[in-house]
Design an enzyme around this catalytic site. Structure first.
Site, mmCIF file in Angstrom:
data_model
loop_
_atom_site.group_PDB
_atom_site.id
_atom_site.type_symbol
_atom_site.label_atom_id
_atom_site.label_comp_id
_atom_site.label_asym_id
_atom_site.label_seq_id
_atom_site.Cartn_x
_atom_site.Cartn_y
_atom_site.Cartn_z
ATOM 1 C CE LYS A 148 -8.751 -3.552 3.360
ATOM 2 N NZ LYS A 148 -7.777 -2.216 2.744
ATOM 3 C CG ASP B 154 -3.758 4.108 3.508
ATOM 4 O OD1 ASP B 154 -4.648 3.992 4.162
ATOM 5 O OD2 ASP B 154 -3.265 3.446 2.687
ATOM 6 C CD1 TRP C 89 -2.293 -2.342 1.534
ATOM 7 C CD2 TRP C 89 -2.973 -0.997 -0.190
ATOM 8 N NE1 TRP C 89 -3.205 -2.839 0.967
ATOM 9 C CE2 TRP C 89 -3.634 -2.227 -0.103
ATOM 10 C CE3 TRP C 89 -3.414 -0.150 -1.314
ATOM 11 C CZ2 TRP C 89 -4.723 -2.664 -0.944
ATOM 12 C CZ3 TRP C 89 -4.393 -0.705 -2.188
ATOM 13 C CH2 TRP C 89 -5.089 -1.882 -1.929
HETATM 14 C C1 LIG Z 1 -7.453 -1.723 1.420
HETATM 15 C C2 LIG Z 1 -6.406 -0.737 1.495
HETATM 16 C C3 LIG Z 1 -6.227 0.557 0.664
HETATM 17 C C4 LIG Z 1 -7.087 0.448 -0.636
HETATM 18 O O1 LIG Z 1 -8.599 0.736 -0.245
HETATM 19 P P1 LIG Z 1 -9.851 0.710 -1.251
HETATM 20 O O2 LIG Z 1 -10.878 1.441 -0.442
HETATM 21 O O3 LIG Z 1 -9.971 -0.462 -2.071
HETATM 22 O O4 LIG Z 1 -9.245 1.847 -2.391
HETATM 23 C C5 LIG Z 1 -5.378 1.278 0.719
HETATM 24 N N1 LIG Z 1 -4.653 1.493 1.817
HETATM 25 C C6 LIG Z 1 -4.623 0.306 2.792
HETATM 26 C C7 LIG Z 1 -3.562 0.259 4.018
HETATM 27 C C8 LIG Z 1 -5.488 -0.524 2.668
HETATM 28 O O5 LIG Z 1 -5.485 -1.626 3.671
#
Ligand SMILES: *Cc1c(COP(=O)(O)O)cnc(C)c1O
Length: 368
Positions: A203, A179, A110
């Site tokens: 998540k 993030d 990521w």
């Molecule tokens: C799942 C995830 C993403 C991407 O998320 P989307 O909503 O599918 O775009 C980005 N960063 C991390 C750390 C993730 O776990």
């Protein structure tokens, strides 16, 4: 047997990395309210996003997010579409003026994507990369090579695929952008360190379809770029995230999850629960004399996505299949890294982790 407990009894232990398992009580509430929301004679999802029923849900979700996460008044909370993935590009669009740069930690799949997507917008600096070490650990501050004049440092607080997390937010002398998708609201956030934090809600908090962005309000509009309005944080903030039709379903469900989390004791309690689940699983791995193996640095071990290996790939495949037969699903590691991954987000009951740990002991005894 009543309907509720019957349905709960038929549910599997879901270790999915995203979308995540959600509290059964909330799924039941949504089911009960689905056709006729609060006596309006239709589903909330069929009503106008400007109508009183939805307005109350939206406003409460915003307020409860602020309360639970302890967001200061001078930060905007935005409910946006496009997922965390769109934020990789939308953040530099909104926070960096022409010619400005930011530094990024490349700590895994990521972190890498945040950098490559952001570079479609502007020039960004890689301040550290774990690629040479298989992304098996988070770096310490002394290893950062932060480009001079960087407006912020972008960090991925938890790498969902590699199974590592920042055990503490790095102590750097520039603002951070985080993030937090895969450990969002699983531990308290020190807002004074972040200009912006964001997370895809699927998540830890809600069904897919939304990202929550928390950003310092005095930064809105600072890039001076002429952005499409749907990508402009200032426009969404001025309209309370109702500049266009918002993702009503995830907001509705997230609102319920936030209330459930507040009632359970807040972020400190969820941090404690996550540590308890992680201790149980890593304990099972560490006490197996290397039969189960954690491939990541101990200090960087994630509390959300717990990855481990077995002695060979055939055993890993059978582990996943036999676990599924025992109602423990979605344990296969990400296709890019293989192995096993147990994702244990906020709503994951300790009993599910206990079931997995007991399955692990049995599987080893049968195959060692
Ligand atoms: C799942 C995830 C993403 C991407 O998320 P989307 O909503 O599918 O775009 C980005 N960063 C991390 C750390 C993730 O776990």
């Amino acid at each position: 047997m009543n309907t509720a407990s019957h349905e709960a009894a038929t549910r599997v232990h879901n270790f999915c990395a995203g979308p995540c398992t959600l509290p059964v009580s909330i799924l039941e509430e949504v089911r009960d309210e689905f056709l006729d929301f609060d006596g309006i004679g239709m589903s909330l999802l069929e009503d106008s996003h400007r109508a009183p029923a939805y307005d109350a849900v939206h406003t409460a979700a915003m307020a409860d997010f602020r309360t639970l996460a302890g967001v200061p008044d001078d930060y905007a909370v935005l409910f946006l579409q496009g997922g965390a993935t769109l934020q990789f590009a939308q953040i530099p669009m909104n926070l960096l003026a022409d010619g400005e740069t930011a530094s990024h930690l490349n700590t895994g799949a990521w972190g890498k994507k945040a950098l490559s997507e952001g570079r479609r917008v502007t020039d960004l600096h890689e301040a550290w990369t774990g690629v040479g070490e298989g992304f098996a650990r988070m770096p310490s501050v002394g290893e950062f090579d932060i480009a001079e004049g960087s407006r912020y440092l972008h960090v991925t607080t938890n790498e969902t695929i590699g199974g590592i997390r920042l055990p503490a937010y790095p102590d750097v002398d520039l603002p951070m952008v985080g993030d937090m998708s895969s450990d969002f609201l699983s531990r308290p956030i020190d807002w004074s360190r972040f200009d912006l934090a964001y997370g895809g809600v699927q998540k830890n908090l809600a069904p897919a379809g939304m990202v929550v962005v928390v950003v310092r309000r005095d930064l809105l509009g600072r890039s001076g770029r002429d952005l499409p309005s749907a990508l402009d944080y200032a426009v969404q903030d001025a309209n309370d995230s109702l500049a266009n039709t918002p993702p009503m379903f995830p907001i509705w469900v997230m609102g319920k999850v936030l209330k459930w989390m507040i009632a359970a004791g807040g972020l400190g309690e969820f941090e404690r629960r996550a540590a308890e689940r992680a201790a149980l699983l890593y304990g099972a791995i560490d006490s197996s004399d290397g039969w189960y193996l954690s491939p990541v640095d101990e200090a960087s071990r994630s509390h959300m996505n717990i990855v481990f290996r077995l002695p060979d790939e055939d055993l890993e495949e059978r582990f996943v299949a036999e676990a599924a037969d025992a109602d423990m699903v979605n344990l296969k590691g990400h296709r890019s890294v293989g192995g096993i991954r147990a994702s244990v987000y906020n709503a994951m009951a300790l009993e599910s982790v206990e079931a997995l740990v007991s399955f692990m002991a049995g599987f080893r005894a049968a195959n060692d």
